[in-house]
Motif scaffolding. Structure first.
Motif, PDB file in Angstrom:
ATOM      1  N   ALA A 214       0.862  -1.192   0.000  1.00 40.13           N
ATOM      2  CA  ALA A 214       0.000   0.000   0.000  1.00 40.13           C
ATOM      3  C   ALA A 214       0.889   1.228   0.000  1.00 40.13           C
ATOM      4  N   LYS A 215       0.617   2.168  -0.913  1.00 41.12           N
ATOM      5  CA  LYS A 215       1.528   3.294  -1.097  1.00 41.12           C
ATOM      6  C   LYS A 215       0.753   4.620  -1.129  1.00 41.12           C
ATOM      7  N   SER A 216       1.327   5.608  -0.443  1.00 36.98           N
ATOM      8  CA  SER A 216       0.794   6.961  -0.431  1.00 36.98           C
ATOM      9  C   SER A 216       1.943   7.916  -0.743  1.00 36.98           C
ATOM     10  N   TYR A 217       1.594   9.103  -1.270  1.00 39.25           N
ATOM     11  CA  TYR A 217       2.614  10.052  -1.723  1.00 39.25           C
ATOM     12  C   TYR A 217       2.342  11.435  -1.152  1.00 39.25           C
ATOM     13  N   HIS A 218       3.400  12.078  -0.688  1.00 40.22           N
ATOM     14  CA  HIS A 218       3.306  13.392  -0.057  1.00 40.22           C
ATOM     15  C   HIS A 218       3.944  14.435  -0.977  1.00 40.22           C
ATOM     16  N   PHE A 219       3.152  15.463  -1.323  1.00 39.99           N
ATOM     17  CA  PHE A 219       3.743  16.580  -2.047  1.00 39.99           C
ATOM     18  C   PHE A 219       4.802  17.221  -1.146  1.00 39.99           C
ATOM     19  N   GLU A 220       6.031  17.327  -1.634  1.00 40.12           N
ATOM     20  CA  GLU A 220       7.054  17.946  -0.804  1.00 40.12           C
ATOM     21  C   GLU A 220       6.680  19.389  -0.505  1.00 40.12           C
ATOM     22  N   PRO A 221       6.766  19.786   0.760  1.00 38.81           N
ATOM     23  CA  PRO A 221       6.425  21.167   1.104  1.00 38.81           C
ATOM     24  C   PRO A 221       7.457  22.138   0.560  1.00 38.81           C
ATOM     25  N   PRO A 222       7.081  23.409   0.374  1.00 37.03           N
ATOM     26  CA  PRO A 222       8.055  24.407  -0.059  1.00 37.03           C
ATOM     27  C   PRO A 222       9.115  24.617   1.009  1.00 37.03           C
ATOM     28  N   GLU A 223      10.168  25.323   0.651  1.00 35.38           N
ATOM     29  CA  GLU A 223      11.217  25.628   1.622  1.00 35.38           C
ATOM     30  C   GLU A 223      10.590  26.210   2.872  1.00 35.38           C
ATOM     31  N   ALA A 224      10.853  25.572   3.992  1.00 32.42           N
ATOM     32  CA  ALA A 224      10.183  25.966   5.220  1.00 32.42           C
ATOM     33  C   ALA A 224      10.749  27.270   5.766  1.00 32.42           C
ATOM     34  N   ALA A 225       9.837  28.169   6.132  1.00 34.15           N
ATOM     35  CA  ALA A 225      10.241  29.363   6.867  1.00 34.15           C
ATOM     36  C   ALA A 225      10.465  28.946   8.322  1.00 34.15           C
ATOM     37  N   PRO A 226      11.168  29.758   9.097  1.00 31.98           N
ATOM     38  CA  PRO A 226      11.335  29.427  10.516  1.00 31.98           C
ATOM     39  C   PRO A 226       9.968  29.226  11.178  1.00 31.98           C
ATOM     40  N   ALA A 227       9.871  28.211  12.025  1.00 28.01           N
ATOM     41  CA  ALA A 227       8.603  27.902  12.678  1.00 28.01           C
ATOM     42  C   ALA A 227       8.145  29.090  13.516  1.00 28.01           C
ATOM     43  N   SER A 228       6.840  29.353  13.465  1.00 30.97           N
ATOM     44  CA  SER A 228       6.282  30.467  14.232  1.00 30.97           C
ATOM     45  C   SER A 228       6.348  30.157  15.722  1.00 30.97           C
ATOM     46  N   PRO A 229       6.304  31.195  16.574  1.00 36.18           N
ATOM     47  CA  PRO A 229       6.292  30.959  18.022  1.00 36.18           C
ATOM     48  C   PRO A 229       5.135  30.054  18.450  1.00 36.18           C
ATOM     49  N   GLU A 230       3.972  30.170  17.778  1.00 38.59           N
ATOM     50  CA  GLU A 230       2.831  29.338  18.145  1.00 38.59           C
ATOM     51  C   GLU A 230       3.102  27.865  17.854  1.00 38.59           C
ATOM     52  N   ILE A 231       3.731  27.582  16.717  1.00 37.18           N
ATOM     53  CA  ILE A 231       4.081  26.195  16.394  1.00 37.18           C
ATOM     54  C   ILE A 231       5.107  25.658  17.381  1.00 37.18           C
ATOM     55  N   GLN A 232       6.113  26.484  17.696  1.00 33.68           N
ATOM     56  CA  GLN A 232       7.122  26.059  18.673  1.00 33.68           C
ATOM     57  C   GLN A 232       6.475  25.757  20.021  1.00 33.68           C
ATOM     58  N   PHE A 233       5.499  26.573  20.416  1.00 36.94           N
ATOM     59  CA  PHE A 233       4.784  26.343  21.676  1.00 36.94           C
ATOM     60  C   PHE A 233       4.111  24.972  21.673  1.00 36.94           C
TER      61      PHE A 233
END
Length: 321
Positions: A214-233
């Motif tokens: 069984a196989k699934s495929y992920h679109f590669e995300p664009p170049e990541a910006a620095p994680a926001s403070p909310e994500i880090q939290f």
């Protein structure tokens, strides 16, 4: 064994309509046709476009949230709404091989036990393996290992194999099992959620299995910006919650010295990490610790088959999963 088991597919959407059409097409064109497709859209600037796109697929039922409820609550909404015997969880930036669901059903029907089943997840453009399940270990030092990450598939995964971690966006399971388990923890919002769910499955005696056919495929995300403070939290507070809930008690002092006190010192000196997000997470944990530890004690006394906390009834670095 069912003659024709029904499958509900839950597609979680947030602000990626350009990818969503292809994701939905890959779901509705499965060789094992889904009983229903539930599109859960967390509110974003693109929600109007998502609603218009959903109308192109008559089989798709849209649950449009008035705010962004996060990965955890969004997926739990889909699990709660699912009418199929099985449910498969995916996202708007993933596509499936045409026989992905059929392969998962075939395995699950031949191996009727509690647990989670997962396809191999590939990076769509490069073709490399993104995740073939993994292993997680909680202790004074937190350890994770993702099978096959970054490798070419040269047949190294020939048959189904057991793991102790599966990615939350490629989960296949009996619907009633996920509901009894409690789904994801709502308060996690995003990050570490799949690790916590996997640990609960293992503690309850469930199995986690990757089915390589069984196989699934992920679109590669664009170049990541620095994680926001909310994500880090969210990363920090979920990481600490995970260990308060599930790590061996004797390891907790070492864990908090290493990942709270030393991490805070490093962040304060500008050596990595977000000091404000870490302090915010530690304040959150200090207020929630009595409840989390109480939940831990109750679950330790509960029967092995008992339901653990989540909300279904209503990916992985050192701080994420």
């Amino acid at each position: 064994m069912s003659d024709n088991p029904t499958v509900s597919v839950v597609v979680l959407s947030y602000n990626r309509p350009a990818l969503l059409r292809e994701a939905l097409r890959s779901v509705v064109e499965q060789s094992h046709a889904p009983h229903e497709v539930i599109l859960v859209d967390n509110r974003s600037p693109a929600s109007g476009e998502v609603a218009r796109l959903a109308k192109e697929f008559p089989a798709v039922r849209l649950i449009g949230n008035v705010e962004n409820l996060g990965f955890t609550t969004g997926m739990n909404q889909g699990i709660a709404a699912a009418a199929g015997e099985y449910v498969y969880l995916t996202e708007d930036d993933m596509t499936l091989d045409s026989d992905c669901i059929g392969r998962l059903v075939e395995y699950a029907e031949a191996n009727r036990h509690d647990g989670l089943v997962s396809p191999i997840l590939y990076n769509r453009a490069s073709g490399t393996i993104r995740c073939a399940g993994g292993e997680v270990s909680l202790g004074g030092v937190y350890r994770t290992m993702i099978h096959g990450e970054g490798e070419r598939d040269v047949g190294q995964f020939a048959r189904p194999f057991g793991v102790t971690y599966v990615d939350g966006a490629v989960i296949f399971a009996r619907t009633d099992y996920l509901r009894r388990l409690g789904g994801f923890r709502d308060e996690f919002f995003m990050y570490v959620d799949a690790v916590e769910l996997s640990v609960r499955v293992a503690k309850g005696g469930g199995r986690m299995t990757v089915v390589p056919s069984a196989k699934s495929y992920h679109f590669e995300p664009p170049e990541a910006a620095p994680a926001s403070p909310e994500i880090q939290f969210h990363k920090y507070k979920n990481f600490f919650s995970l260990h308060l809930l599930h790590a061996p008690a004797l390891c907790l002092p070492e864990f908090f010295c290493r990942y709270a006190l030393l991490a805070l010192a490093r962040a304060s000196l500008g050596l990595g990490g977000d000091a404000r997000a870490l302090l915010k997470a530690l304040w959150w944990i200090s207020r929630r610790a009595p409840g989390l530890l109480g939940e831990r004690r109750r679950e330790s006394r509960a029967p092995r088959e008992g339901v653990t906390r989540g909300a279904a009834g209503a990916s992985s670095d050192s701080l994420a999963g």
